[in-house]
Design a protein around this motif. Structure first.
Motif: not given
Ligand code: BGC
Length: 366
Positions: A39, A41, A50, A64, A90-91, A115, A118, A151, A155, A281, A310-311
């Protein structure tokens, strides 16, 4: 085992040999990874953004969005058996606050969560994964072809569920709040994977969906949206602020573009008693000029709610599984079109390239 690792803060990604994770506690579960989605992220991480390695280490296993098969369980595990399909959330909580203690680390009060893949914990882009039973989500075999979407769907499910709970709490006296969404109008800004997941979930809830993006009508993402009864709006031709004039009062705005200026503008499209949830984000820190007077005036005079989400909590992952099952029953071709490419783990570099127009979800096959 093989795993895809990153040195956080750099673009240095490689395939490494790491020790296999093993079951050490009665509530541990071991999965053989089948697929892991990529994704925004992940792409931000491998571009030097990040990402934080686990404490005391300088590399992070990325990934994740897990889908796997249970191959071994600790003696106290009841939720799954070897042979079941499943994924881990994830978290992982901070262990100290009320939310984390209740397995709602998505609402952590301290921010000291980790996470997987992440922030401070190794992720799922590896041949095997071990974690605790309380983080497992079972995935029915009927949706094994799209199980990797659990996942990203979680969200969207959380954001929608939060909006529903808030609207049910404040409008309960005058509206059918059990499914407040039925018959309402939603604007989804950004029809990437999360925006499209929201579109499926909202269409299942009987919402009229308008999805906005900046790609041509005849490309894949608008086509998928239209095939489930959504309307596509090309943001290059229609100004965001015109959406309510064109389509009437917008009751719900779901933002999944992660562009700060757009996120602010969207407040202005929201109708009376409406609710807006932002899930994107933004990565950039630029400042901007905003007509705050009119935005805040409207917010107050129209009883609007703007929230961030989030999450997801474990219940949202379970809702996600239900949304996927239902989507597959209603629109089997459309939901399958979300996964646009399956790339073997040995060619992981190819999966981490910048997004192309006709791509929706790229997954790595293990
Ligand atoms: C993930 C979430 C995560 C968020 C912040 C997203 O890409 O799907 O699970 O909490 O990023 O790091």
């Amino acid at each position: 085992m093989k795993a895809i690792t990153l040195i956080p803060g750099t673009t240095n990604v490689s395939l490494q040999e790491l020790p296999d994770p093993v079951i050490t506690a009665a509530d541990d579960i071991k999965l053989r990874t089948i697929q892991v989605g990529i994704c925004g992220t992940d792409r931000e991480e491998v571009n030097g953004g990040r990402a934080i390695a686990p404490h005391g280490k300088d590399v992070l296993v990325i990934g994740h969005e897990l889908f796997g098969e249970v191959i071994e369980v600790g003696r106290a595990v009841r939720a799954v058996r070897p042979g079941d399909f499943a994924m881990f959330t994830v978290r992982r909580g901070c262990g100290n606050c009320r939310a984390c203690i209740k397995n709602r680390s998505d609402m952590s009060f301290t921010g000291d969560y980790t996470e997987r893949g992440i922030k401070g914990a190794d992720g799922f882009q590896a041949e095997y994964v071990v974690d605790k039973e309380k983080y497992i989500v079972k995935i029915p075999a009927e949706i094994k072809d799209i199980g990797v979407l659990t996942e990203p769907m979680s969200v969207a499910a959380k954001a929608i569920d939060e909006a529903l709970s808030i609207q049910a709490a404040r409008l309960g006296d005058f509206e059918n709040t059990e499914n407040w969404f039925a018959g309402k109008k939603a604007l989804i800004a950004g029809i990437g994977p999360i925006g499209l997941m929201a579109a499926f979930a909202l269409r299942l809830r009987g919402v009229q969906v308008i999805g906005m993006d900046i790609v041509d009508q005849n490309t894949l993402r608008p086509s998928v949206l239209k095939s489930i009864g959504g309307i596509y709006s090309d943001g290059r031709k229609v100004d965001v602020l015109e959406h309510d004039d064109l389509y009437g009062q917008i009751d719900f705005v779901f933002e999944a573009a992660g562009i700060a200026s757009l996120q602010i503008k969207l407040i202005d499209t929201l109708g009376i008693n409406g609710i807006y949830v932002a899930t994107g984000i933004p990565a950039d820190e630029r400042s901007m000029n905003v007509p705050v007077g009119s935005l805040m005036r409207e917010l107050v005079l129209k009883n609007q709610v703007v929230l961030g989400s989030v999450n997801a909590g474990i219940q949202h992952y379970r809702m996600a599984v239900k949304y996927l099952e239902e989507s597959k029953r209603r629109w089997p071709a459309a939901i399958q079109q979300i996964i646009t490419e399956r790339i073997p783990f040995t060619e992981f570099h190819r999966a981490l390239h910048p997004q192309t127009t006709n791509e929706i979800k790229v997954v790595i096959e293990w």
